[in-house]
Design a protein around this motif. Structure first.
Motif, PDB file in Angstrom:
ATOM      1  N   LEU A   1       1.821 -35.155 -16.860  1.00 29.74           N
ATOM      2  CA  LEU A   1       1.458 -34.086 -17.795  1.00 29.74           C
ATOM      3  C   LEU A   1       2.421 -32.910 -17.669  1.00 29.74           C
ATOM      4  N   ARG A   2       2.775 -32.557 -16.458  1.00 33.97           N
ATOM      5  CA  ARG A   2       3.730 -31.455 -16.274  1.00 33.97           C
ATOM      6  C   ARG A   2       5.089 -31.810 -16.866  1.00 33.97           C
ATOM      7  N   GLU A   3       5.501 -33.056 -16.704  1.00 29.60           N
ATOM      8  CA  GLU A   3       6.762 -33.484 -17.302  1.00 29.60           C
ATOM      9  C   GLU A   3       6.705 -33.410 -18.826  1.00 29.60           C
ATOM     10  N   ALA A   4       5.517 -33.611 -19.397  1.00 32.13           N
ATOM     11  CA  ALA A   4       5.346 -33.549 -20.851  1.00 32.13           C
ATOM     12  C   ALA A   4       5.245 -32.112 -21.362  1.00 32.13           C
ATOM     13  N   GLY A   5       5.205 -31.131 -20.443  1.00 30.80           N
ATOM     14  CA  GLY A   5       5.173 -29.728 -20.850  1.00 30.80           C
ATOM     15  C   GLY A   5       3.827 -29.059 -20.749  1.00 30.80           C
ATOM     16  N   PHE A   6       2.855 -29.730 -20.133  1.00 30.45           N
ATOM     17  CA  PHE A   6       1.521 -29.147 -19.996  1.00 30.45           C
ATOM     18  C   PHE A   6       1.411 -28.265 -18.759  1.00 30.45           C
ATOM     19  N   GLU A   7       0.504 -27.325 -18.839  1.00 27.84           N
ATOM     20  CA  GLU A   7       0.084 -26.525 -17.692  1.00 27.84           C
ATOM     21  C   GLU A   7      -1.240 -27.106 -17.201  1.00 27.84           C
ATOM     22  N   VAL A   8      -1.250 -27.693 -16.027  1.00 28.94           N
ATOM     23  CA  VAL A   8      -2.451 -28.332 -15.486  1.00 28.94           C
ATOM     24  C   VAL A   8      -3.368 -27.266 -14.905  1.00 28.94           C
ATOM     25  N   THR A   9      -4.646 -27.332 -15.277  1.00 22.63           N
ATOM     26  CA  THR A   9      -5.604 -26.308 -14.848  1.00 22.63           C
ATOM     27  C   THR A   9      -6.672 -26.832 -13.885  1.00 22.63           C
ATOM     28  N   ALA A  10      -6.893 -28.141 -13.851  1.00 18.07           N
ATOM     29  CA  ALA A  10      -7.914 -28.684 -12.951  1.00 18.07           C
ATOM     30  C   ALA A  10      -7.632 -30.151 -12.681  1.00 18.07           C
ATOM     31  N   GLU A  11      -7.931 -30.560 -11.440  1.00 19.03           N
ATOM     32  CA  GLU A  11      -7.789 -31.951 -11.006  1.00 19.03           C
ATOM     33  C   GLU A  11      -8.999 -32.264 -10.145  1.00 19.03           C
TER      34      GLU A  11
ATOM     35  N   SER B   1     -15.763 -47.483  -8.535  1.00 20.97           N
ATOM     36  CA  SER B   1     -14.608 -46.692  -8.120  1.00 20.97           C
ATOM     37  C   SER B   1     -14.879 -45.214  -8.358  1.00 20.97           C
ATOM     38  N   PRO B   2     -14.126 -44.335  -7.679  1.00 22.18           N
ATOM     39  CA  PRO B   2     -14.195 -42.913  -8.009  1.00 22.18           C
ATOM     40  C   PRO B   2     -13.692 -42.682  -9.432  1.00 22.18           C
ATOM     41  N   HIS B   3     -14.050 -41.537  -9.971  1.00 18.90           N
ATOM     42  CA  HIS B   3     -13.651 -41.185 -11.330  1.00 18.90           C
ATOM     43  C   HIS B   3     -12.870 -39.878 -11.300  1.00 18.90           C
ATOM     44  N   GLY B   4     -11.791 -39.846 -12.059  1.00 15.84           N
ATOM     45  CA  GLY B   4     -10.941 -38.668 -12.098  1.00 15.84           C
ATOM     46  C   GLY B   4     -11.042 -37.920 -13.405  1.00 15.84           C
ATOM     47  N   CYS B   5     -10.813 -36.620 -13.336  1.00 11.16           N
ATOM     48  CA  CYS B   5     -10.734 -35.771 -14.518  1.00 11.16           C
ATOM     49  C   CYS B   5      -9.572 -34.802 -14.301  1.00 11.16           C
TER      50      CYS B   5
END
Length: 223
Positions: A183-193, A204-208
């Motif tokens: 996402l960062r490579e695509a130009g996004f600003e990541v706000t939560a992981e 399995s665990p689930h990611g957001c």
């Protein structure tokens, strides 16, 4: 030219499953409290940024689209499978649903206030994810919010049968850190992981991962 045969296989498989999908799905069970809270957060972030249309990409039979509508968003659904879109239109006649591919969205540049991909990037080969995220970046307006959900892991799975029907479905689990990097490579600003531990019925665990398209001159975009 990149191989896109997986799109035909995924489309055909979900067309086969569409008529019985909602019968197999209990929204109250399949959206745990933490997931409900994350959807509410996404809705509030979209509103805080000024609203605008929201696309539920890979909407399936439309039940999450309806959840977002109930949270006050101007939302519509997009799915690769015409069968799923037909089921969504039948079940939620007051909402808009369209057939389309996340690799090539039939949307103008910078027109969305938000985009949700709920367990839909799981069918995209990992080497094609940069194309998908570039497309998401293209259609979101500056400040537009993105929310991705997926199963966490490293494995790839293939199924030739589901619910007693013949299918050809590939599933790709993701590592949140990998999604963040792309996402960062695509130009996004990541706000939560966020990683949610599995419920008793889950394997399995689930990611957001939440992100936004930067405002002009803001973090993540050159002034």
């Amino acid at each position: 030219m990149p191989d896109s045969s997986f799109l035909d296989a995924t489309r055909g498989s979900y067309d086969v499953l569409a008529s019985s999908y909602l019968d197999r799905l209990d929204p109250d069970l399949d959206l745990p409290p933490l997931s409900q809270a994350l959807h509410r957060t996404f809705a509030e972030l979209v509103k805080a940024q000024g609203g605008g249309p929201v696309a539920d990409v890979g909407c399936g039979p439309g039940w999450v689209t309806d959840i977002l509508h109930g949270l006050g968003l101007d939302v519509f659904g997009i799915d690769l499978s015409p069968g799923m879109v037909a089921e969504a239109r039948r079940t939620y006649p007051g909402l808009r649903f369209e057939v389309g591919s996340m690799l090539s969205l039939d949307l103008e540049d910078a027109t969305l206030g938000g985009l949700l991909a709920s367990y839909s990037i799981i069918h995209i080969p990992r080497d094609r994810l940069p194309e998908v995220f570039a497309e998401f970046h293209r259609v979101l307006a500056p400040g537009g919010q993105l929310m991705l959900t997926f199963q966490v892991g490293d494995e790839s799975l293939h199924f030739d049968e589901a619910w007693g029907k013949s299918v050809s479905l590939d599933f790709y689990r993701q590592q949140p850190s990998d999604v963040v990097g792309l996402l960062r490579e695509a130009g996004f600003e990541v706000t939560a992981e966020i990683v949610r531990h599995p419920e008793p019925t889950e394997k399995s665990p689930h990611g957001c991962v939440m992100a936004r398209k930067p405002l002009p001159g803001g973090p993540g975009e050159a002034a």
